[in-house]
Write a protein that holds these residues in place. Structure first.
Motif, PDB file in Angstrom:
ATOM      1  N   THR A   1      -8.682   1.454  -2.495  1.00 60.15           N
ATOM      2  CA  THR A   1      -7.968   0.214  -2.767  1.00 60.15           C
ATOM      3  C   THR A   1      -8.070  -0.740  -1.587  1.00 60.15           C
ATOM      4  O   THR A   1      -8.346  -1.934  -1.753  1.00 60.15           O
ATOM      5  CB  THR A   1      -6.486   0.510  -3.071  1.00 60.15           C
ATOM      6  OG1 THR A   1      -6.398   1.383  -4.203  1.00 60.15           O
ATOM      7  CG2 THR A   1      -5.726  -0.767  -3.365  1.00 60.15           C
ATOM      8  N   LYS A   2      -7.863  -0.222  -0.370  1.00 58.78           N
ATOM      9  CA  LYS A   2      -7.997  -1.051   0.826  1.00 58.78           C
ATOM     10  C   LYS A   2      -9.405  -1.617   0.943  1.00 58.78           C
ATOM     11  O   LYS A   2      -9.595  -2.804   1.258  1.00 58.78           O
ATOM     12  CB  LYS A   2      -7.664  -0.232   2.077  1.00 58.78           C
ATOM     13  CG  LYS A   2      -6.192   0.054   2.255  1.00 58.78           C
ATOM     14  CD  LYS A   2      -5.932   1.032   3.399  1.00 58.78           C
ATOM     15  CE  LYS A   2      -6.440   0.528   4.716  1.00 58.78           C
ATOM     16  NZ  LYS A   2      -6.124   1.472   5.809  1.00 58.78           N
TER      17      LYS A   2
ATOM     18  N   LEU B   1       0.825  -1.215   0.000  1.00 51.28           N
ATOM     19  CA  LEU B   1       0.000   0.000   0.000  1.00 51.28           C
ATOM     20  C   LEU B   1       0.857   1.262   0.000  1.00 51.28           C
ATOM     21  O   LEU B   1       0.381   2.332  -0.396  1.00 51.28           O
ATOM     22  CB  LEU B   1      -0.937   0.004   1.208  1.00 51.28           C
ATOM     23  CG  LEU B   1      -2.191  -0.867   1.089  1.00 51.28           C
ATOM     24  CD1 LEU B   1      -2.902  -0.957   2.430  1.00 51.28           C
ATOM     25  CD2 LEU B   1      -3.131  -0.316   0.018  1.00 51.28           C
ATOM     26  N   ARG B   2       2.117   1.151   0.427  1.00 51.69           N
ATOM     27  CA  ARG B   2       3.000   2.321   0.410  1.00 51.69           C
ATOM     28  C   ARG B   2       3.288   2.782  -1.012  1.00 51.69           C
ATOM     29  O   ARG B   2       3.734   3.912  -1.215  1.00 51.69           O
ATOM     30  CB  ARG B   2       4.299   2.003   1.152  1.00 51.69           C
ATOM     31  CG  ARG B   2       4.157   1.949   2.662  1.00 51.69           C
ATOM     32  CD  ARG B   2       5.515   1.917   3.342  1.00 51.69           C
ATOM     33  NE  ARG B   2       6.131   0.612   3.215  1.00 51.69           N
ATOM     34  CZ  ARG B   2       5.955  -0.375   4.081  1.00 51.69           C
ATOM     35  NH1 ARG B   2       5.168  -0.198   5.136  1.00 51.69           N
ATOM     36  NH2 ARG B   2       6.564  -1.530   3.915  1.00 51.69           N
TER      37      ARG B   2
ATOM     38  N   PRO C   1      -1.746   8.279  -2.694  1.00 53.03           N
ATOM     39  CA  PRO C   1      -2.527   8.612  -1.494  1.00 53.03           C
ATOM     40  C   PRO C   1      -4.022   8.756  -1.753  1.00 53.03           C
ATOM     41  O   PRO C   1      -4.839   8.371  -0.895  1.00 53.03           O
ATOM     42  CB  PRO C   1      -1.902   9.939  -1.039  1.00 53.03           C
ATOM     43  CG  PRO C   1      -0.499   9.899  -1.560  1.00 53.03           C
ATOM     44  CD  PRO C   1      -0.565   9.164  -2.860  1.00 53.03           C
TER      45      PRO C   1
ATOM     46  N   VAL D   1       0.897   2.810  -3.352  1.00 53.61           N
ATOM     47  CA  VAL D   1      -0.363   3.281  -3.921  1.00 53.61           C
ATOM     48  C   VAL D   1      -0.483   4.792  -3.735  1.00 53.61           C
ATOM     49  O   VAL D   1      -0.112   5.336  -2.689  1.00 53.61           O
ATOM     50  CB  VAL D   1      -1.557   2.550  -3.267  1.00 53.61           C
ATOM     51  CG1 VAL D   1      -2.883   3.069  -3.807  1.00 53.61           C
ATOM     52  CG2 VAL D   1      -1.441   1.043  -3.505  1.00 53.61           C
TER      53      VAL D   1
ATOM     54  N   VAL E   1      -5.578   5.121  -1.877  1.00 54.37           N
ATOM     55  CA  VAL E   1      -5.322   4.144  -0.815  1.00 54.37           C
ATOM     56  C   VAL E   1      -6.612   3.620  -0.190  1.00 54.37           C
ATOM     57  O   VAL E   1      -6.815   2.403  -0.075  1.00 54.37           O
ATOM     58  CB  VAL E   1      -4.411   4.752   0.273  1.00 54.37           C
ATOM     59  CG1 VAL E   1      -4.379   3.852   1.505  1.00 54.37           C
ATOM     60  CG2 VAL E   1      -3.001   4.928  -0.263  1.00 54.37           C
ATOM     61  N   GLU E   2      -7.503   4.503   0.205  1.00 53.80           N
ATOM     62  CA  GLU E   2      -8.700   4.064   0.928  1.00 53.80           C
ATOM     63  C   GLU E   2      -9.595   3.185   0.071  1.00 53.80           C
ATOM     64  O   GLU E   2     -10.082   2.148   0.526  1.00 53.80           O
ATOM     65  CB  GLU E   2      -9.475   5.275   1.468  1.00 53.80           C
ATOM     66  CG  GLU E   2      -8.761   6.012   2.587  1.00 53.80           C
ATOM     67  CD  GLU E   2      -8.406   5.087   3.748  1.00 53.80           C
ATOM     68  OE1 GLU E   2      -9.248   4.246   4.123  1.00 53.80           O
ATOM     69  OE2 GLU E   2      -7.282   5.206   4.264  1.00 53.80           O
TER      70      GLU E   2
END
Length: 521
Positions: free
Chosen positions: A248-249, A237-238, A242, A240, A245-246
């Motif tokens: 994707t998670k 995720l680092r 910013p 991805v 990120v959410e």
């Protein structure tokens, strides 16, 4: 039976008992330095690798089964023996995990291709002078050859005792069976390494994850693309963006919890420091109980495609903007031309401006993504209202509608609005040029029939020029209608050239429409 078969299997038939000490040493040197054997040994990628539990488990088992204080998996090359696993080996050998060939008993297993048995090393003709007796405390030794499927001896699985000991046939049989398990483990690891090599060659960023979603493998192309060497677990995720990120998670967590396919477009930070769009997909591997055993995924670079899509979107918006400007300029010119004219001229100009405005509204549905925004902003769009807006410009001089919309009224999905709008607009344009709307008396019946598995739209022209025969060639407009219907609407298109006018039937699958319960919600 398995153990005895293994004991009888010898790769090189050598009657070592008949060799003189000098000839035996030559045969020993030849065997350990054989290039074919060394090549096979190197291909297993075991030399100089760290300890692994799967191999340590085997040496613990061998030591326990044969009641020996030391057990080794010894791989013999042309200058040393390397211990892939060592149980009970004293320091400092347990730390360096190798000895020179001068200290090796296992080289004799390589030379003979069979078990090497030493009950008391101090009285053995072959090893009495070996420094391992004094430095490692070796007195009794039993070693079994580790073979590759090609038949090459890679080394020895051996057990060692610090006291003289008479090894029995049962001991040899047990060690042979355990060595069979070791050979299977070595080949399983070899297969894993080969698959990793294949995955590194694939022009994709390949990865896998455990059932809980924690990543446990990335191929070299991933690491080269991202430069992220801490991707395991959720460390990927680092890389991805910013802003991504959410979502994707959330998408990944939803896939892990549901066991469904994962698919998402996101931006990844590259090793060069810029972000590129990738399409990430993952599928779960499930066992017979429908439980996820592992996730396998790929991330494909789609940055160029995304850029082309964005360019197309911008061009489409620019085109729509310019087309609507044409209508606006036309309306302005009509107003300027009618200024100062008679009442009749002003009424005519007002009617003409209304038609221009209606045509301009039609183009709200024509674009890359404008239709989706329009539909979603208005909520569920029913077909009759949608059609009525499209055909509103086509009125007679007295203001009466010349295209009559009627029938059922299902709810149109956002994805179907643009292709359907284009198809109806082209039908109307062709009708004005050549069909029922090319005179003052013709009309069009536009019927909507909601059937069990499809929605049928029937465009029927009447009152226009008589049709003697179907046209010999189709123009761009007809080709556009076919493209919209067959490609984007997944519809079946049928033309009938009736004497009184053209009839077009469009059968659209129900998947292009919204269920009534969803529309009501």
């Amino acid at each position: 039976m398995i153990a005895m078969d293994r004991l009888k299997h010898i790769s090189d038939v050598i009657d070592v008992e008949k060799l003189t000490p000098g000839d035996y040493e030559k045969e020993l040197a030849r065997s350990v330095s054989d290039q074919t054997r060394l090549s096979v040994l190197a291909s297993r990628l075991l030399l100089d690798t760290p300890p692994e539990e799967r191999f340590d488990r085997i040496t613990r088992l061998a030591a326990a089964a044969l009641r020996a204080p030391v057990a080794l998996i010894s791989l013999v090359d042309d200058r040393r023996q390397f211990f892939k696993s060592a149980y009970g080996l004293p320091a400092p050998w347990s730390q360096c995990r190798e000895t020179p060939l001068s200290h090796s008993f296992c080289k004799h297993v390589v030379a003979t291709g069979e078990s090497f048995v030493v009950d008391d090393a101090t009285s053995s003709e072959r090893v009495a002078g070996n420094p391992a007796i004094s430095e490692l405390g070796v007195r009794a030794y039993l070693g079994h050859p580790i073979r590759s499927p090609e038949g090459e001896v890679l080394g020895s699985l051996c057990v060692i005792d610090t006291q003289p000991r008479r090894w029995t046939d049962a001991d040899r049989a047990v060690l042979a069976d355990i060595c069979g398990c070791l050979e299977d483990t070595i080949e399983a690891k070899y297969a894993e390494n080969r698959w990793r090599e294949v995955l590194d060659l694939i022009p994709q960023k390949v990865w896998s994850a455990k059932p809980d979603g924690e990543a446990d493998f990335f191929n070299k192309r991933w690491h080269k693309f991202t430069g992220n060497n801490s991707s395991f677990g959720m460390g990927w995720l680092r890389s991805v963006h910013p802003d991504d990120v959410e979502r994707t998670k959330a998408a990944w967590q939803a896939a892990v919890e549901s066991g469904q396919q994962y698919e998402l477009e996101l931006r990844l930070l590259t090793a060069e420091g810029d972000y590129r769009w990738v399409l990430s997909r993952a599928y779960p591997l499930k066992n017979s109980a429908n439980k996820i055993e592992r996730w396998f995924g790929t991330s494909t670079d789609v940055n160029q495609l995304k850029m082309l899509q964005e360019e197309r979107r911008v061009i489409s918006q620019e085109l729509r903007h310019r087309i609507k400007n044409v209508f606006a300029v036309g309306s302005s010119l009509i107003s300027l031309s009618a200024r100062g004219g008679s009442e009749e001229v002003r009424k005519f100009a007002a009617a003409l401006r209304d038609r221009f405005s209606s045509l301009s509204r039609v183009y709200d549905y024509v674009g890359t993504d404008s239709s989706d925004r329009l539909i979603s902003s208005r909520g569920a769009e029913r077909v009759q209202a949608f059609m009525s807006r499209l055909v509103a410009p086509y009125v007679s001089n007295d203001g009466s509608q010349r295209i009559h919309v009627h029938g059922d009224d299902p709810v149109l999905s956002a994805s179907a609005s643009t292709p359907l709008a284009l198809a109806i607009h082209e039908l109307a344009t062709n009708c004005v040029k050549y069909g029922a709307l090319s005179n003052d008396t013709g009309s069009v019946d536009l019927a909507i029939l909601n059937q069990s598995d499809l929605v049928r739209i029937v465009w029927t022209e009447s009152g226009g020029p008589k049709i003697e025969s179907p046209p010999q060639a189709s123009g761009f407009g007809s080709s556009l209608i076919a493209t919209m219907c067959n490609g984007q609407l997944k519809a079946e298109l049928k033309h009938e050239w009736l004497p009184d006018g053209l009839q077009v039937t469009i059968d659209i699958p129900c998947s292009m429409f919204v269920a009534e319960t969803m529309a009501d919600a």
